[in-house]
Design a protein around this motif. Structure first.
Motif, PDB file in Angstrom:
ATOM      1  N   ALA A  46       0.838  -1.204   0.000  1.00 29.45           N
ATOM      2  CA  ALA A  46       0.000   0.000   0.000  1.00 29.45           C
ATOM      3  C   ALA A  46       0.872   1.253   0.000  1.00 29.45           C
ATOM      4  O   ALA A  46       2.065   1.192   0.308  1.00 29.45           O
ATOM      5  N   THR A  47       0.262   2.380  -0.348  1.00 30.28           N
ATOM      6  CA  THR A  47       0.962   3.663  -0.338  1.00 30.28           C
ATOM      7  C   THR A  47       1.682   3.838   1.002  1.00 30.28           C
ATOM      8  O   THR A  47       1.078   3.633   2.059  1.00 30.28           O
ATOM      9  N   GLY A  48       2.933   4.170   0.949  1.00 29.91           N
ATOM     10  CA  GLY A  48       3.705   4.340   2.182  1.00 29.91           C
ATOM     11  C   GLY A  48       4.515   3.103   2.540  1.00 29.91           C
ATOM     12  O   GLY A  48       5.422   3.177   3.353  1.00 29.91           O
ATOM     13  N   GLY A  49       4.196   1.969   1.920  1.00 33.14           N
ATOM     14  CA  GLY A  49       4.952   0.737   2.182  1.00 33.14           C
ATOM     15  C   GLY A  49       6.204   0.691   1.325  1.00 33.14           C
ATOM     16  O   GLY A  49       6.287   1.348   0.286  1.00 33.14           O
ATOM     17  N   SER A  50       7.177  -0.104   1.750  1.00 34.71           N
ATOM     18  CA  SER A  50       8.455  -0.114   1.027  1.00 34.71           C
ATOM     19  C   SER A  50       8.371  -0.812  -0.332  1.00 34.71           C
ATOM     20  O   SER A  50       9.244  -0.631  -1.166  1.00 34.71           O
ATOM     21  N   MET A  51       7.310  -1.596  -0.575  1.00 27.99           N
ATOM     22  CA  MET A  51       7.168  -2.274  -1.853  1.00 27.99           C
ATOM     23  C   MET A  51       6.195  -1.541  -2.787  1.00 27.99           C
ATOM     24  O   MET A  51       5.956  -1.968  -3.913  1.00 27.99           O
ATOM     25  N   ALA A  52       5.657  -0.416  -2.319  1.00 29.76           N
ATOM     26  CA  ALA A  52       4.626   0.288  -3.083  1.00 29.76           C
ATOM     27  C   ALA A  52       5.121   0.772  -4.442  1.00 29.76           C
ATOM     28  O   ALA A  52       4.350   0.847  -5.398  1.00 29.76           O
ATOM     29  N   SER A  53       6.425   1.058  -4.530  1.00 31.25           N
ATOM     30  CA  SER A  53       6.957   1.550  -5.807  1.00 31.25           C
ATOM     31  C   SER A  53       7.035   0.428  -6.840  1.00 31.25           C
ATOM     32  O   SER A  53       7.202   0.682  -8.032  1.00 31.25           O
ATOM     33  N   LYS A  54       6.916  -0.835  -6.373  1.00 31.05           N
ATOM     34  CA  LYS A  54       6.998  -1.977  -7.288  1.00 31.05           C
ATOM     35  C   LYS A  54       5.631  -2.346  -7.863  1.00 31.05           C
ATOM     36  O   LYS A  54       5.541  -3.180  -8.760  1.00 31.05           O
ATOM     37  N   CYS A  55       4.567  -1.777  -7.291  1.00 32.72           N
ATOM     38  CA  CYS A  55       3.222  -2.125  -7.761  1.00 32.72           C
ATOM     39  C   CYS A  55       2.331  -0.888  -7.746  1.00 32.72           C
ATOM     40  O   CYS A  55       2.775   0.199  -7.389  1.00 32.72           O
ATOM     41  N   THR A  56       1.086  -1.048  -8.150  1.00 34.01           N
ATOM     42  CA  THR A  56       0.150   0.078  -8.195  1.00 34.01           C
ATOM     43  C   THR A  56      -0.785  -0.007  -6.985  1.00 34.01           C
ATOM     44  O   THR A  56      -0.934  -1.075  -6.379  1.00 34.01           O
ATOM     45  N   PRO A  57      -1.449   1.127  -6.659  1.00 36.58           N
ATOM     46  CA  PRO A  57      -2.457   1.077  -5.597  1.00 36.58           C
ATOM     47  C   PRO A  57      -3.544   0.039  -5.905  1.00 36.58           C
ATOM     48  O   PRO A  57      -4.069  -0.605  -4.991  1.00 36.58           O
ATOM     49  N   ALA A  58      -3.858  -0.154  -7.186  1.00 38.35           N
ATOM     50  CA  ALA A  58      -4.873  -1.143  -7.563  1.00 38.35           C
ATOM     51  C   ALA A  58      -4.410  -2.562  -7.207  1.00 38.35           C
ATOM     52  O   ALA A  58      -5.218  -3.402  -6.781  1.00 38.35           O
ATOM     53  N   ASP A  59      -3.117  -2.825  -7.372  1.00 40.73           N
ATOM     54  CA  ASP A  59      -2.574  -4.137  -6.987  1.00 40.73           C
ATOM     55  C   ASP A  59      -2.758  -4.354  -5.490  1.00 40.73           C
ATOM     56  O   ASP A  59      -3.192  -5.429  -5.047  1.00 40.73           O
ATOM     57  N   ALA A  60      -2.420  -3.319  -4.723  1.00 36.61           N
ATOM     58  CA  ALA A  60      -2.550  -3.425  -3.261  1.00 36.61           C
ATOM     59  C   ALA A  60      -4.014  -3.630  -2.878  1.00 36.61           C
ATOM     60  O   ALA A  60      -4.323  -4.437  -1.991  1.00 36.61           O
ATOM     61  N   ASP A  61      -4.918  -2.923  -3.574  1.00 38.81           N
ATOM     62  CA  ASP A  61      -6.354  -3.076  -3.291  1.00 38.81           C
ATOM     63  C   ASP A  61      -6.822  -4.505  -3.583  1.00 38.81           C
ATOM     64  O   ASP A  61      -7.636  -5.055  -2.841  1.00 38.81           O
ATOM     65  N   SER A  62      -6.329  -5.085  -4.678  1.00 43.62           N
ATOM     66  CA  SER A  62      -6.704  -6.468  -5.011  1.00 43.62           C
ATOM     67  C   SER A  62      -6.266  -7.409  -3.900  1.00 43.62           C
ATOM     68  O   SER A  62      -7.016  -8.305  -3.494  1.00 43.62           O
ATOM     69  N   VAL A  63      -5.054  -7.197  -3.406  1.00 43.29           N
ATOM     70  CA  VAL A  63      -4.533  -8.036  -2.327  1.00 43.29           C
ATOM     71  C   VAL A  63      -5.383  -7.867  -1.067  1.00 43.29           C
ATOM     72  O   VAL A  63      -5.754  -8.851  -0.420  1.00 43.29           O
ATOM     73  N   LEU A  64      -5.738  -6.616  -0.763  1.00 43.03           N
ATOM     74  CA  LEU A  64      -6.565  -6.365   0.429  1.00 43.03           C
ATOM     75  C   LEU A  64      -7.928  -7.049   0.293  1.00 43.03           C
ATOM     76  O   LEU A  64      -8.422  -7.668   1.241  1.00 43.03           O
TER      77      LEU A  64
END
Ligand code: HEC
Length: 131
Positions: A103-121
């Motif tokens: 997610a935004t603010g996480g150290s891996m956020a630059s490797k993926c998109t906010p949409a990727d993080a949302d899918s995971v959530l």
């Protein structure tokens, strides 16, 4: 007389082959682990169809066995994630280390998109099923 001897011989061979079959068949089983993948229900975010492709495209270049943990390679990632403490928290999904890193603010956020993080959530919220 001859056929009786033959019968006996056949019997002996049969019994011997039975025992040798028993000793030769060493059954190697994987340690009992996780349930086999199940097909996603309608509306569910599929691990195999949605989540793993993100990992494969954007993460597994660094996250593989021998590289950085967790192992996010196809066929290995689900077990790696679900056996690593805190990585996935189905009771408080947004607390999952996996999500927080993406997610935004996480150290891996630059490797993926906010949409990727949302899918995971969403996938974690739906129970983090191997689907
Ligand atoms: C360029 C290499 C690289 C890529 C690509 C990468 N990571 Fe990472 N990842 C690291 C490194 C190095 C660390 C350890 C340092 C840290 O936590 O920031 C790490 C840490 C992590 C952690 C925390 C591990 C722990 O035990 O706390 C998670 C979860 C994670 N990455 C997930 C991902 C996901 C998901 C992706 C893809 C969207 C990804 N990473 C892409 C290098 C990478």
């Amino acid at each position: 007389m001859q056929s009786k001897k033959l019968n006996k011989l056949i019997m002996i061979i049969f019994v011997l082959s039975f025992f040798s079959a028993c000793t030769k068949d060493v059954i190697v089983t994987d340690p009992p682990t996780l349930a086999a993948p199940v097909p996603p229900k309608p509306g569910q975010t599929s691990y195999a169809g949605v989540i793993q492709p993100i990992f494969t495209a954007k993460c597994a270049g660094c996250h593989y066995l021998g590289g950085v943990a967790p192992n996010l390679v196809t066929g290995k990632s689900y077990q790696a994630l679900t056996t690593s403490p805190g990585m996935i928290d189905t009771s408080t999904p947004s607390n999952s280390i996996l999500y927080k890193k993406m997610a935004t603010g996480g150290s891996m956020a630059s490797k993926c998109t906010p949409a990727d993080a949302d899918s995971v959530l969403r996938w974690i919220t739906q129970g983090a099923i191997n689907n």
